[in-house]
Design a protein around this motif. Structure first.
Motif, PDB file in Angstrom:
ATOM      1  N   ILE A 285      29.469  -5.547  30.721  1.00  0.00           N
ATOM      2  CA  ILE A 285      28.907  -6.547  29.819  1.00  0.00           C
ATOM      3  C   ILE A 285      29.977  -6.899  28.798  1.00  0.00           C
ATOM      4  N   TRP A 286      30.388  -8.166  28.769  1.00  0.00           N
ATOM      5  CA  TRP A 286      31.408  -8.635  27.822  1.00  0.00           C
ATOM      6  C   TRP A 286      30.717  -9.401  26.699  1.00  0.00           C
ATOM      7  N   LEU A 287      30.957  -8.983  25.473  1.00  0.00           N
ATOM      8  CA  LEU A 287      30.326  -9.584  24.304  1.00  0.00           C
ATOM      9  C   LEU A 287      31.391 -10.120  23.360  1.00  0.00           C
ATOM     10  N   LEU A 288      31.257 -11.370  22.943  1.00  0.00           N
ATOM     11  CA  LEU A 288      32.227 -11.965  22.022  1.00  0.00           C
ATOM     12  C   LEU A 288      32.066 -11.333  20.644  1.00  0.00           C
ATOM     13  N   ALA A 289      33.184 -10.889  20.073  1.00  0.00           N
ATOM     14  CA  ALA A 289      33.153 -10.199  18.775  1.00  0.00           C
ATOM     15  C   ALA A 289      32.807 -11.169  17.652  1.00  0.00           C
ATOM     16  N   ASP A 290      32.013 -10.696  16.697  1.00  0.00           N
ATOM     17  CA  ASP A 290      31.709 -11.454  15.486  1.00  0.00           C
ATOM     18  C   ASP A 290      32.580 -11.009  14.320  1.00  0.00           C
ATOM     19  N   VAL A 291      33.239  -9.878  14.473  1.00  0.00           N
ATOM     20  CA  VAL A 291      34.129  -9.347  13.441  1.00  0.00           C
ATOM     21  C   VAL A 291      35.558  -9.477  13.947  1.00  0.00           C
ATOM     22  N   ALA A 292      36.405 -10.198  13.224  1.00  0.00           N
ATOM     23  CA  ALA A 292      37.765 -10.494  13.677  1.00  0.00           C
ATOM     24  C   ALA A 292      38.768  -9.498  13.101  1.00  0.00           C
ATOM     25  N   GLY A 293      39.863  -9.309  13.854  1.00  0.00           N
ATOM     26  CA  GLY A 293      41.010  -8.567  13.342  1.00  0.00           C
ATOM     27  C   GLY A 293      40.855  -7.065  13.284  1.00  0.00           C
ATOM     28  N   THR A 294      39.867  -6.510  13.923  1.00  0.00           N
ATOM     29  CA  THR A 294      39.680  -5.057  13.901  1.00  0.00           C
ATOM     30  C   THR A 294      40.686  -4.376  14.831  1.00  0.00           C
ATOM     31  N   MET A 295      40.919  -3.105  14.592  1.00  0.00           N
ATOM     32  CA  MET A 295      41.767  -2.334  15.494  1.00  0.00           C
ATOM     33  C   MET A 295      40.997  -2.025  16.777  1.00  0.00           C
TER      34      MET A 295
ATOM     35  N   ALA B 202      41.408  -9.505  24.030  1.00  0.00           N
ATOM     36  CA  ALA B 202      41.245  -9.417  22.574  1.00  0.00           C
ATOM     37  C   ALA B 202      39.913 -10.033  22.179  1.00  0.00           C
ATOM     38  N   ALA B 203      39.388  -9.591  21.033  1.00  0.00           N
ATOM     39  CA  ALA B 203      38.186 -10.162  20.411  1.00  0.00           C
ATOM     40  C   ALA B 203      36.965 -10.122  21.323  1.00  0.00           C
ATOM     41  N   VAL B 204      36.881  -9.084  22.141  1.00  0.00           N
ATOM     42  CA  VAL B 204      35.725  -8.928  23.018  1.00  0.00           C
ATOM     43  C   VAL B 204      35.388  -7.444  23.126  1.00  0.00           C
ATOM     44  N   ASP B 205      34.099  -7.144  23.177  1.00  0.00           N
ATOM     45  CA  ASP B 205      33.630  -5.790  23.461  1.00  0.00           C
ATOM     46  C   ASP B 205      33.249  -5.723  24.940  1.00  0.00           C
ATOM     47  N   ILE B 206      33.828  -4.777  25.664  1.00  0.00           N
ATOM     48  CA  ILE B 206      33.514  -4.602  27.087  1.00  0.00           C
ATOM     49  C   ILE B 206      32.732  -3.303  27.226  1.00  0.00           C
TER      50      ILE B 206
ATOM     51  N   ARG C  98      29.697 -13.128  27.092  1.00  0.00           N
ATOM     52  CA  ARG C  98      30.795 -13.793  27.807  1.00  0.00           C
ATOM     53  C   ARG C  98      30.728 -13.554  29.302  1.00  0.00           C
ATOM     54  N   ALA C  99      30.342 -12.356  29.715  1.00  0.00           N
ATOM     55  CA  ALA C  99      30.325 -12.043  31.139  1.00  0.00           C
ATOM     56  C   ALA C  99      29.348 -10.916  31.409  1.00  0.00           C
ATOM     57  N   LEU C 100      28.767 -10.936  32.611  1.00  0.00           N
ATOM     58  CA  LEU C 100      27.991  -9.831  33.150  1.00  0.00           C
ATOM     59  C   LEU C 100      28.434  -9.674  34.593  1.00  0.00           C
ATOM     60  N   ASN C 101      29.086  -8.566  34.888  1.00  0.00           N
ATOM     61  CA  ASN C 101      29.690  -8.352  36.204  1.00  0.00           C
ATOM     62  C   ASN C 101      29.165  -7.079  36.850  1.00  0.00           C
ATOM     63  N   ALA C 102      29.061  -7.107  38.157  1.00  0.00           N
ATOM     64  CA  ALA C 102      28.732  -5.923  38.950  1.00  0.00           C
ATOM     65  C   ALA C 102      29.950  -5.589  39.799  1.00  0.00           C
ATOM     66  N   VAL C 103      30.405  -4.346  39.700  1.00  0.00           N
ATOM     67  CA  VAL C 103      31.649  -3.941  40.368  1.00  0.00           C
ATOM     68  C   VAL C 103      31.376  -2.705  41.227  1.00  0.00           C
ATOM     69  N   GLN C 104      31.922  -2.693  42.418  1.00  0.00           N
ATOM     70  CA  GLN C 104      31.895  -1.505  43.260  1.00  0.00           C
ATOM     71  C   GLN C 104      33.328  -1.154  43.639  1.00  0.00           C
TER      72      GLN C 104
ATOM     73  N   LEU D 120      32.697   2.006  25.947  1.00  0.00           N
ATOM     74  CA  LEU D 120      32.953   0.791  25.195  1.00  0.00           C
ATOM     75  C   LEU D 120      34.444   0.634  24.962  1.00  0.00           C
ATOM     76  N   ALA D 121      34.991  -0.492  25.402  1.00  0.00           N
ATOM     77  CA  ALA D 121      36.350  -0.894  25.053  1.00  0.00           C
ATOM     78  C   ALA D 121      36.226  -2.067  24.085  1.00  0.00           C
ATOM     79  N   SER D 122      36.401  -1.781  22.795  1.00  0.00           N
ATOM     80  CA  SER D 122      36.353  -2.817  21.778  1.00  0.00           C
ATOM     81  C   SER D 122      37.785  -3.271  21.530  1.00  0.00           C
ATOM     82  N   THR D 123      38.147  -4.445  22.043  1.00  0.00           N
ATOM     83  CA  THR D 123      39.560  -4.829  22.131  1.00  0.00           C
ATOM     84  C   THR D 123      40.139  -5.318  20.809  1.00  0.00           C
ATOM     85  N   GLY D 124      39.293  -5.722  19.866  1.00  0.00           N
ATOM     86  CA  GLY D 124      39.760  -6.080  18.528  1.00  0.00           C
ATOM     87  C   GLY D 124      40.920  -7.056  18.531  1.00  0.00           C
ATOM     88  N   SER D 125      41.985  -6.706  17.814  1.00  0.00           N
ATOM     89  CA  SER D 125      43.146  -7.587  17.676  1.00  0.00           C
ATOM     90  C   SER D 125      43.990  -7.656  18.945  1.00  0.00           C
ATOM     91  N   GLY D 126      43.679  -6.814  19.918  1.00  0.00           N
ATOM     92  CA  GLY D 126      44.377  -6.929  21.201  1.00  0.00           C
ATOM     93  C   GLY D 126      44.595  -5.600  21.893  1.00  0.00           C
TER      94      GLY D 126
END
Length: 244
Positions: A116-126, A60-64, A41-47, A92-98
């Protein structure tokens, strides 16, 4: 097919007081040419300046995945204890259900990191949080898996983590890392219908006939094999995700 994006062509988004360099569309950046890449979903560089705060949410539904390049960084995910990371540490911040709020704050010096933001393939996780310190003793010049959504990458899942096991993603993806001495290389092989994105963090590398410098990326589609050669001592990150 290989698409190269040079460091000076990344776009810029404003997130509160923080200026974020973004590889894909993010926040207030929505150019048609900056669409996300597959499940990346995203690749960001932050300073961040010393003691500066970078805040996001709700998500929600994204791994950061946050990988620290320099300085120290404290990550605070709502509902979890704060975690402080040194260079090459990973959060890792796995946002799951929110998750309502995630905050990153630099230490007493400037901090630089990639997200690095990755769209989750597993829904509804904590929502979940995981961290890993730098593991320089495990670096052997090849690609080492930092984060994975493939169970086979962590055969000792559930045991106490002392061996540099990757953090567990809800996305069927991998984030890998390599430190390459000058003149040496690393290879990686994936399966069809995947996309590979190589980011040069430090140094100069070649990918076939393509030369990449710090901050440059190469995105490989319809290609399952990658070999990168260091022209000077180099640090690289590699992302392996499903194509949409």
């Amino acid at each position: 097919m290989i698409d190269v994006k040079l460091a000076n062509t990344w776009d810029v988004a404003q997130v509160g007081p923080v200026t974020v360099r973004c590889h894909f569309a993010f926040a207030d950046v929505c150019h048609a040419g900056l669409k996300q890449g597959g499940h990346l979903r995203a690749l960001n560089a932050v300073q961040l300046a010393a003691k500066q705060t970078y805040e996001l949410g709700p998500e929600a539904a994204v791994d950061i995945v946050t990988w620290v390049h320099s300085g120290s960084l404290t990550a605070q995910m709502n509902g979890f204890d704060a975690q402080t990371l040194a260079p090459q540490g990973l959060h890792l911040a796995s946002t799951g259900s929110g998750c309502s709020r995630i905050i990153w704050q630099s230490g007493t010096e400037r901090a630089a990191f990639y997200q690095i933001w990755l769209l989750a393939d597993v829904a509804g996780t904590m929502p979940e949080q995981e961290t890993r310190p730098a593991q320089l003793a495990l670096e052997d010049g090849g690609f080492r898996i930092l984060a994975s959504g493939f169970p086979e990458d962590d055969p000792e899942e559930g045991a106490e983590i002392e061996d540099g096991a990757p953090v567990t993603l809800c996305a069927r993806a991998r984030v890998l890392h390599a430190i390459l001495p000058e003149g040496e290389g690393a290879a990686y092989c994936t399966t069809p219908q995947r996309m590979l994105l190589l980011l040069v963090v430090e140094g100069v590398v070649t990918l076939g006939q393509i030369m990449l410098h710090a901050g440059d990326t190469a995105t490989l589609r319809e290609q399952t094999d990658l070999t990168v050669i260091a022209q000077s001592t180099a640090t690289v990150l590699l992302i392996d995700v499903a194509e949409l």
